[in-house]
Each structure stands twice: as structure tokens, then as C-alpha cells.
Design a protein around this motif. Sequence first.
Motif, short mmCIF file in Angstrom:
data_model
loop_
_atom_site.label_atom_id
_atom_site.label_comp_id
_atom_site.label_asym_id
_atom_site.label_seq_id
_atom_site.Cartn_x
_atom_site.Cartn_y
_atom_site.Cartn_z
N ILE B 28 0.84 -1.20 0.00
CA ILE B 28 0.00 0.00 0.00
C ILE B 28 0.87 1.25 0.00
O ILE B 28 0.67 2.18 -0.78
N ARG B 29 1.88 1.26 0.87
CA ARG B 29 2.76 2.44 0.94
C ARG B 29 3.41 2.68 -0.41
O ARG B 29 3.42 3.79 -0.92
N ASP B 30 3.98 1.60 -0.99
CA ASP B 30 4.67 1.74 -2.27
C ASP B 30 3.72 2.25 -3.35
O ASP B 30 4.08 3.14 -4.12
N ASN B 31 2.52 1.66 -3.38
CA ASN B 31 1.58 2.05 -4.43
C ASN B 31 1.13 3.50 -4.30
O ASN B 31 1.10 4.24 -5.28
N LEU B 32 0.82 3.90 -3.09
CA LEU B 32 0.38 5.28 -2.90
C LEU B 32 1.51 6.25 -3.21
O LEU B 32 1.31 7.29 -3.84
N LYS B 33 2.71 5.88 -2.80
CA LYS B 33 3.85 6.75 -3.07
C LYS B 33 4.08 6.84 -4.57
O LYS B 33 4.26 7.93 -5.11
N GLU B 34 4.04 5.70 -5.24
CA GLU B 34 4.27 5.71 -6.68
C GLU B 34 3.22 6.57 -7.38
O GLU B 34 3.54 7.35 -8.27
N TYR B 35 1.98 6.42 -6.93
CA TYR B 35 0.92 7.21 -7.56
C TYR B 35 1.18 8.70 -7.35
O TYR B 35 1.09 9.50 -8.28
N LEU B 36 1.48 9.07 -6.10
CA LEU B 36 1.67 10.49 -5.81
C LEU B 36 2.85 11.08 -6.56
O LEU B 36 2.81 12.22 -7.02
N LEU B 37 3.92 10.31 -6.71
CA LEU B 37 5.10 10.86 -7.36
C LEU B 37 5.00 10.84 -8.88
O LEU B 37 5.62 11.67 -9.54
N ASN B 38 4.25 9.90 -9.45
CA ASN B 38 4.23 9.78 -10.91
C ASN B 38 2.92 10.17 -11.58
O ASN B 38 2.91 10.44 -12.77
N TYR B 39 1.83 10.18 -10.87
CA TYR B 39 0.55 10.40 -11.54
C TYR B 39 -0.26 11.55 -10.96
O TYR B 39 -1.14 12.07 -11.63
N HIS B 40 0.01 11.91 -9.73
CA HIS B 40 -0.75 12.99 -9.11
C HIS B 40 -0.40 14.31 -9.78
O HIS B 40 0.76 14.68 -9.85
N GLN B 41 -1.43 15.00 -10.28
CA GLN B 41 -1.14 16.25 -11.00
C GLN B 41 -1.45 17.44 -10.13
O GLN B 41 -2.57 17.58 -9.63
N ALA B 42 -0.45 18.29 -9.96
CA ALA B 42 -0.67 19.47 -9.12
C ALA B 42 0.33 20.55 -9.46
O ALA B 42 1.32 20.29 -10.15
N ASP B 43 0.09 21.73 -8.91
CA ASP B 43 1.02 22.84 -9.14
C ASP B 43 2.21 22.79 -8.21
O ASP B 43 3.07 23.64 -8.27
N TYR B 44 2.23 21.82 -7.34
CA TYR B 44 3.32 21.76 -6.37
C TYR B 44 4.03 20.41 -6.50
O TYR B 44 3.54 19.49 -7.15
N GLN B 45 5.19 20.34 -5.86
CA GLN B 45 5.92 19.07 -5.82
C GLN B 45 5.63 18.36 -4.51
O GLN B 45 5.30 19.00 -3.52
N LEU B 46 5.79 17.06 -4.55
CA LEU B 46 5.60 16.29 -3.32
C LEU B 46 6.83 15.48 -2.98
O LEU B 46 7.44 14.87 -3.85
N GLU B 47 7.19 15.48 -1.70
CA GLU B 47 8.21 14.54 -1.22
C GLU B 47 7.49 13.58 -0.30
O GLU B 47 6.77 14.03 0.61
N VAL B 48 7.66 12.29 -0.53
CA VAL B 48 6.92 11.32 0.29
C VAL B 48 7.89 10.48 1.09
O VAL B 48 8.80 9.85 0.53
N GLU B 49 7.72 10.48 2.41
CA GLU B 49 8.51 9.58 3.25
C GLU B 49 7.60 8.57 3.90
O GLU B 49 6.39 8.80 4.02
N GLU B 50 8.18 7.44 4.31
CA GLU B 50 7.35 6.35 4.80
C GLU B 50 7.76 5.86 6.17
O GLU B 50 8.92 6.00 6.57
N ALA B 51 6.80 5.24 6.85
CA ALA B 51 7.10 4.52 8.08
C ALA B 51 6.16 3.34 8.17
O ALA B 51 5.03 3.43 7.67
N SER B 52 6.61 2.25 8.80
CA SER B 52 5.73 1.09 8.88
C SER B 52 5.24 0.83 10.29
O SER B 52 4.43 -0.06 10.52
N THR B 53 5.73 1.58 11.27
CA THR B 53 5.22 1.44 12.64
C THR B 53 5.00 2.81 13.24
O THR B 53 5.55 3.81 12.77
N ALA B 54 4.22 2.84 14.31
CA ALA B 54 3.93 4.12 14.99
C ALA B 54 5.22 4.71 15.54
O ALA B 54 5.48 5.92 15.40
N ASP B 55 6.02 3.89 16.18
CA ASP B 55 7.28 4.38 16.76
C ASP B 55 8.16 5.03 15.70
O ASP B 55 8.69 6.13 15.91
N ALA B 56 8.31 4.35 14.58
CA ALA B 56 9.14 4.90 13.50
C ALA B 56 8.56 6.23 13.02
O ALA B 56 9.30 7.19 12.79
#
Lengths: 365, 322
Positions: B28-56
Amino acid sequence: MTKPESSFPGFIGNLLASAPLGAVVIDLNGLLIWANALAMTFLGDSIEIGGIMLASKDWPHFRDLVLAQKPFYYLLGEQGFMFSPMTSELSQDQDWLLLWMIPSAAMTIDFVEMQTDLIRHRKLANLGQMMTEMAHEMNNPLASISMDCQLAGMSLKKLKKQIPDEHSASEPLRETVDKVDKEIHKIIQSTAKAAHLCQEILAYSKPNQMILRPYQVNRMVKQILNQLKQQSIFHQMTLCLEPLKTSSMILCDPLKIEQILYNLLKNAHEATQGKGTVWIREQVEPPFVLLEVEDNGPGIPAEILDKIFSPFLTTKPRTGNGLGLSISQQIIREHGGSFSVYNKPDSGACFQIRLPQAAPLKDSL
Amino acid sequence: MNSMLAEPMDSKIAKTYRLLMVDDDSTIRDNLKEYLLNYHQADYQLEVEEASTADAAIELLKEHPYDLIITDINLPDQDGFYILQEAAHIQPGIKRALITAYDLDSYIEMAKTEKVYNIIVKTAPFNFPEFSAVVDNLLLPEQAFGLEKYLDNPSLFKQIEIHSSHGIMAAQAELQQFFESHQVPEIDALAVVMVEAITNAVYHSAKLPDGSLRYEKGEVIEALTSEETVSITYGRDDEKLGVSICDKGGTMTADEILFWLERNISGKSLMDTHGRGIYLIHRLTDRVIINLAKNKRTEFILLHYLEGTPHENKPLYINETA
């Protein structure tokens, strides 16, 4: 396996042999290892020591009752008995169980069935719970699969744009890309179906989540007919509508009732091998509206007619979208209505759905 | 701490927003990130970082600035609400959203308590364009207004203005016509939704100087001033019909909406004589997006899919601008 009598210290063996109660010793496979003389008279001539105590189809249930470690009633032939498992010291570390057996004049068949039902319901409840949890757990991976495919589809679109317009290899390349795209879309559709099924299971186990509102019957029927027209399997069926001149309004959750009606039509289709006639009839029986779905198939076999609304009854592998007549009945009951079926004297089944009438929409607004 | 790069001197450089995505499911993380970085169209840029646990996630929040955090509810160590609570402490002003495969009803109480106004649903198939819109709205809530944003190449677009309470039924009839012309089977449900939404808008539009409502619901309003008229826009694209109902009162708050939703979902409203409107609108419409600009405007965007949208598992989309 040591014979139980040899495990009994002398005086206990004598006690059991001469007790005014029947005593039987069975192993967990249903073999009668030992019985005192009184128990033997209860069990009758057909049962011998070393043989099986019950028919193999009855054994699992009896074993469950024994393992529950509480006294229970059981019918052997026409005679009822109370069996009382004797727990603890004598049978610990052994593969056998000692049961007291007492004839019970007070017992009736109903009581036994009630007890049987109780155990079955507990099992079903556990199963239901497992199904709900599983349905919950399924959603995440299904969403993942779908997302993967959708993104793959997006990449293919990009790829297709990159194929040069005039090149000998371009057309076959485009065709291959289209092929792959098609397959991917089929996966997305199947995944959506699976997700939908999980939703149905979850909806079934949720407490009343319906919104009832006034809805016109013929609108609902029209909607279903549209669905049927789109499915070629129904093309050979004859559909007879018997609506009212002024269609009545029912108070219902339309999506749910539509699905129930649709499932009934699918059942009719199966019952008549896709070639029969189905009647859909609307009548008013104040304060209800009666909807009947009738077919000219062979009708419902007598032996399952009274069980037809019980959950988990399957006469065939389940196909189609619904979760069966049991759920449909539950939903209709939650509407304040009733769901029943009878076999027509000339062959065929007639399902009757009664739902509360509603005041027309304009009045209530 | 939640600001991004300093204002660029060269106006051609797009603004960059930083997003933290938290989910224990790496697909899910990979897919959403890929979508946002390659397909999401906007006037701004996005940097996406990930975490897999609450602590992280919390460690990352302490170290780096983010504009938006989207988290799953069920994580191995803590639930998503906890993370969002921490996020609000560590980076006040950070925009927050949940994403879940479970249904809104189970979480409505937590959403109300923790003031989480956006809950995205993981459906199969997943609605990527909708995901784009919600990310956009979270980052730039003032741009969430307007039906055009939610229709793709609209093939129809009309407007109605309501100047008095007499206009309510006329507007409702026009919308009913619109639905009927598209042979929408759920037309009676939508009738209920429209009446509720339009009536709400009209009676919330006229305010007294102290901010309270001028008219009681049901009272005849002969004329709304020009600052009080209610605007309705409706239209369609290839896959859906859309209606926007906008009042100029801006008195509705996100907390109020969650209050009524929770009250009705939990069943506490059984004996209530009123207050079902928002719940009914939410339950009977495929998608509802509520845009709030305090004291300026309240907009309900209602979307109805012509075919195939699942009716279960609805998301929550409330955008509040200061």
C-alpha cells in the motif's frame, strides 16, 4: 490401552457392576469398552462390548456432548437417557471415559433437539465470528492487489503512448499492450467482486444498519428487470409481471430488497434450467405489501422445505452474489416483514415477501 | 516547524510539500507513493517519506518537518489515532488524515474525539483520482470549494440561486428532474438528501450580527439578502453526477458535523426529534465532501456515481479553512 476394569481397584469395580445406575465406558472413537449389566439391558441386544455404541453419523455429536463434561440427555432409539460423564481420578491419563446412564422418563424429544440445537448454534456462532474476522482481514490484501493492477494499468497507458507511430513493430506491440491491459482489468474486476463479498459478510454481522425509506414497488421491479436484460442467461426465461394499477409504496432499504428479489429470480432460473416461467406479483394485504416470486420448476424437495431458511444449508455449491435465503429472511424480518415459501400444487415454488406499506413520499415530506 | 522551503525567489520553482505515509503494508505504501510521485497532477511538488510502525513515524515526526501525515489505523504497535494525536503535539498545524480498509462507522467516535476530519478508504478498486483530490484538499483546503474540481471534463453545468424559502422546493424539483433524466434508480433517496441539504443551507445562511441563526427551520423567509443567497451548482461527467450546495453563512463546523454523525451512527439519536439531516446525507449519497470557511461559506458537494460505486465503506471528507 489398558482395560478399564483392570484400572478399577477391586471395590470400585464391584460398585460399578452392581450399581442401580447404568455405567458405560467408552473410548474416544465410540467403542464400547465396558458396560455394567444394567447398562447392557438399556443398550439392548444389538450392542456388544467391543463394538461401537452408536451409528458413526451420530458419534461425533455424542462425543461433543460427553467432552463438554456436563450431564446431558440423549435419545437411544425411542428411549431417553441421561448420561453423566464421570470426570477426574478414574479416567485421568486414560483414553476412555466413564459415563453414568440413567433412563429418563421426563425427557422429551423436543428437549433433546433443543440441546442439540444449542451445541450446533454455538458452533455456528464461532464459525460466523471467524468468517467476520476473515472478511475484515481480506480487505487489505484485496485493496493491495487492486492497487497494484491499477498502477500497472496506468503504466501500460504510458507505455502505449511511447510506442512510435510508424514502425513495423508498432501495431503488434500495441496489440500486446492491449491484451495485457485487458487481463489486468479482469483481475481488477475479480478483486472488486471478492471485496464486495467480504462487504456482504460484514454487513450481515453488523447490527441493524439499514435505512428504511418509502420506495415504490414498480420502480424496484423495473430496476431489477434492467439488470436481468443485461444478463444473457435470462434471455430464455418467460417473465410475467402482475403489478398493481397504482403501484404501492413500501418502507424498505431498497438496495437490500432488490438484491433479495434478484437472488430469487436467479434461483428460479436455476430451478427451471434457464428456460422456465417466473411470475412477479404485487398485492396489498394491509398493513403489508405482498411480493410473490413464483416459478414453474420442480418445487422445493419436501425434506428441506422446513429447513430452507436455516443458515449454512447448502444443497449445491454456492454460486452468485447473495449469501442465501437465511440472510434474506433476516433482512426482511429487520424490515418488520416476513419471508416464506410454499410449493404450488401444480409444480413450482412460490416465495412470499411481506413488507410494511409506506405513505407516499410527497406526503411525508 | 511545519513550514516548507522558504518562498522561492524564482517563481517558476514549484512549492514542495512533504508527506509522511504510515502503513504496515508495504504494498500500500509503495503504491500510494508511486501514484503520488508519478501520476498525481498538481502545481506543487511532493516529497513522500514512509514509516511502517507508529514508533518509527513518531521518530520521523520529531526529526523532520511534514505538511501532511496519512496513516493507517491498524498498526502493529499503536493505532493511527494515537499517531495523529502525537503528530498534532509535535508539529501543530500539520494536516492529518487516516486511511483504512475498515468502515467509518467503527471509528466515528474516535474521529470525533481526536478531531480527525479526513478518513480515506481502501477499496478494491481504489479510487486514485479521489485520492488525488483529498491530498490536494488537505494541503490546500481553500481550494477545495467548487463542484468543477470534482467533475472530469463536465458535460453539463448549471446554477440555481435561492433567494427565499419558497425557492427550496423549486430547486429540489429541478434537481429531481436532473436525476430522473439520468434514470437514477436511487432517486427517492436522493430526493431526501437534496431536501435536507438545501433546507440546511437556506436556514444556516441568514445570520444575526452575533453569529446566531436569524430564522428557525420551517419559518417562512420572504427574502434573503445578497450576502445570504444559497448557490446550487449541478452537473455531470462520464461517470458521475454532482451537486454543490453552498451557503454564505459559514456557521457549520467540522466538530458539529462529527457530533451529529457520531450521534446517529451510534444510535444515541433514537429519541431525538431532529439532527438526522447530516447523517442521512452522508448515508444516502455515494460521496460527500464538506468544505467549511468559517463565517464565509459552507459547501456540501454531493456525488452520485452512475454505476458501480460501492455503497458501503464510505470515506469522510471535511475541509476546514481558517
